[in-house]
Motif scaffolding. Structure first.
Motif, PDB file in Angstrom:
ATOM      1  N   LEU A   1       0.831  -1.202   0.000  1.00  0.00           N
ATOM      2  CA  LEU A   1       0.000   0.000   0.000  1.00  0.00           C
ATOM      3  C   LEU A   1       0.868   1.256   0.000  1.00  0.00           C
ATOM      4  O   LEU A   1       0.541   2.246  -0.662  1.00  0.00           O
ATOM      5  CB  LEU A   1      -0.959  -0.002   1.193  1.00  0.00           C
ATOM      6  N   LYS A   2       1.969   1.220   0.723  1.00  0.00           N
ATOM      7  CA  LYS A   2       2.883   2.364   0.717  1.00  0.00           C
ATOM      8  C   LYS A   2       3.429   2.600  -0.687  1.00  0.00           C
ATOM      9  O   LYS A   2       3.549   3.740  -1.144  1.00  0.00           O
ATOM     10  CB  LYS A   2       4.029   2.137   1.696  1.00  0.00           C
ATOM     11  N   ASP A   3       3.737   1.522  -1.396  1.00  0.00           N
ATOM     12  CA  ASP A   3       4.215   1.652  -2.769  1.00  0.00           C
ATOM     13  C   ASP A   3       3.126   2.215  -3.682  1.00  0.00           C
ATOM     14  O   ASP A   3       3.401   3.062  -4.545  1.00  0.00           O
ATOM     15  CB  ASP A   3       4.676   0.298  -3.302  1.00  0.00           C
ATOM     16  N   LEU A   4       1.902   1.760  -3.504  1.00  0.00           N
ATOM     17  CA  LEU A   4       0.791   2.259  -4.329  1.00  0.00           C
ATOM     18  C   LEU A   4       0.565   3.743  -4.126  1.00  0.00           C
ATOM     19  O   LEU A   4       0.197   4.466  -5.071  1.00  0.00           O
ATOM     20  CB  LEU A   4      -0.498   1.502  -3.988  1.00  0.00           C
TER      21      LEU A   4
ATOM     22  N   MET B   1      -8.516  -0.758   1.098  1.00  0.00           N
ATOM     23  CA  MET B   1      -8.822  -1.658   2.214  1.00  0.00           C
ATOM     24  C   MET B   1      -8.265  -3.034   1.877  1.00  0.00           C
ATOM     25  O   MET B   1      -8.653  -3.613   0.868  1.00  0.00           O
ATOM     26  CB  MET B   1     -10.338  -1.741   2.415  1.00  0.00           C
ATOM     27  N   PRO B   2      -7.358  -3.570   2.686  1.00  0.00           N
ATOM     28  CA  PRO B   2      -6.842  -4.909   2.427  1.00  0.00           C
ATOM     29  C   PRO B   2      -7.836  -5.977   2.868  1.00  0.00           C
ATOM     30  O   PRO B   2      -8.541  -5.816   3.855  1.00  0.00           O
ATOM     31  CB  PRO B   2      -5.572  -4.964   3.276  1.00  0.00           C
ATOM     32  N   SER B   3      -7.855  -7.083   2.132  1.00  0.00           N
ATOM     33  CA  SER B   3      -8.762  -8.187   2.459  1.00  0.00           C
ATOM     34  C   SER B   3      -8.116  -9.491   2.020  1.00  0.00           C
ATOM     35  O   SER B   3      -7.490  -9.567   0.966  1.00  0.00           O
ATOM     36  CB  SER B   3     -10.096  -7.996   1.740  1.00  0.00           C
TER      37      SER B   3
ATOM     38  N   GLY C   1      -1.765   3.288   5.833  1.00  0.00           N
ATOM     39  CA  GLY C   1      -2.739   4.182   5.221  1.00  0.00           C
ATOM     40  C   GLY C   1      -4.055   3.563   4.825  1.00  0.00           C
ATOM     41  O   GLY C   1      -4.887   4.232   4.194  1.00  0.00           O
ATOM     42  N   ALA C   2      -4.284   2.300   5.158  1.00  0.00           N
ATOM     43  CA  ALA C   2      -5.568   1.675   4.829  1.00  0.00           C
ATOM     44  C   ALA C   2      -6.706   2.377   5.558  1.00  0.00           C
ATOM     45  O   ALA C   2      -6.572   2.730   6.740  1.00  0.00           O
ATOM     46  CB  ALA C   2      -5.553   0.193   5.211  1.00  0.00           C
ATOM     47  N   VAL C   3      -7.820   2.572   4.877  1.00  0.00           N
ATOM     48  CA  VAL C   3      -8.966   3.212   5.504  1.00  0.00           C
ATOM     49  C   VAL C   3      -9.583   2.291   6.550  1.00  0.00           C
ATOM     50  O   VAL C   3     -10.149   2.737   7.555  1.00  0.00           O
ATOM     51  CB  VAL C   3     -10.014   3.621   4.443  1.00  0.00           C
ATOM     52  N   ALA C   4      -9.457   0.986   6.318  1.00  0.00           N
ATOM     53  CA  ALA C   4      -9.962  -0.046   7.235  1.00  0.00           C
ATOM     54  C   ALA C   4      -9.327  -1.357   6.818  1.00  0.00           C
ATOM     55  O   ALA C   4      -8.747  -1.466   5.732  1.00  0.00           O
ATOM     56  CB  ALA C   4     -11.481  -0.148   7.183  1.00  0.00           C
ATOM     57  N   VAL C   5      -9.429  -2.352   7.670  1.00  0.00           N
ATOM     58  CA  VAL C   5      -8.989  -3.699   7.314  1.00  0.00           C
ATOM     59  C   VAL C   5     -10.207  -4.603   7.239  1.00  0.00           C
ATOM     60  O   VAL C   5     -11.128  -4.497   8.044  1.00  0.00           O
ATOM     61  CB  VAL C   5      -7.958  -4.260   8.313  1.00  0.00           C
TER      62      VAL C   5
END
Length: 219
Positions: A150-153, A163-165, A180-184
């Motif tokens: 996510l940091k790379d994105l 949001m990772p899943s 930086g994810a808005v939620a998990v």
């Protein structure tokens, strides 16, 4: 991103953003939802994705919304075609989640006034959904890449809401949120065997632990 898509983008529900944890409830049958949702909400969970791989989810959803809708966001997930998306909207889902990248789904949900979180893994997939006006994008399966992805994105896409899943456990949840994810989005690591007759007290403890990690990262 077109200006039109950005203007039409719907915000995620406030309770989902505020709680920063979405529980993916994949039950064997829809009749089993209530006992588990009772415990999840008691532990502080405020957003639950009800999956269409659970038989009877659509039939059960109106009663679940009546019982829990004032306390938590209830989304419909594993949406894989336009008919399912339309049914989720008509049933009153607070948001919809799909494991795939489909700009057509984004347009359909947005026009219906329901936030959508489409899945993808590559930068091309994720940016396609974001550019089309998705409320957030689901990095799936997140366990393949890890929080540093996510940091790379965020280098080329600094404004993307993600949001990772898939593969998010208690140890990695905080790292994803810090990245930086808005939620998990969490399933098995939180639910364990709860839908198979497991200890609901243990479920409460696991849910509370995720809630605590989310609160710590928000501080």
């Amino acid at each position: 991103m077109t200006g039109e898509a950005a203007a039409r983008r719907l915000a995620l529900p406030e309770r989902t953003v505020g709680s920063r944890v979405v529980v993916v409830a994949r039950a064997q049958r829809a009749e089993d939802y209530n006992a588990v949702l009772d415990v999840l909400l008691e532990a502080g969970i405020r957003s639950v994705e009800l999956t269409l791989t659970t038989p009877g989810t659509f039939d059960r959803l109106p009663r679940l919304l009546e019982r829990y809708g004032d306390s938590a966001d209830l989304g419909v997930g594993t949406v894989t075609d336009t008919d399912q998306l339309a049914r989720a909207v008509d049933a009153g889902a607070h948001y919809v989640v799909t494991p795939i990248t489909s700009t057509a789904f984004v347009a359909q949900a947005t026009e219906a006034g329901v936030p959508i979180i489409p899945g993808g893994l590559t930068p091309t997939e994720l940016f396609a959904s974001w550019s089309a006006g998705a409320s957030a994008v689901k990095i799936f399966p997140a366990g393949v890449v890890g929080p540093s992805y996510l940091k790379d994105l965020r280098g080329p896409f600094p404004d993307i809401v993600a949001m990772p899943s898939g593969g998010v456990d208690l140890d990695s949840a905080g790292a994803w949120l810090a990245a930086g994810a808005v939620a998990v989005s969490v399933g098995g690591p939180l639910l364990g065997d709860a839908f198979r007759g497991g200890d609901l007290g243990a479920l409460r403890d696991r849910a509370a632990a995720f809630v605590a990690v989310a609160a710590q990262e928000a501080a």
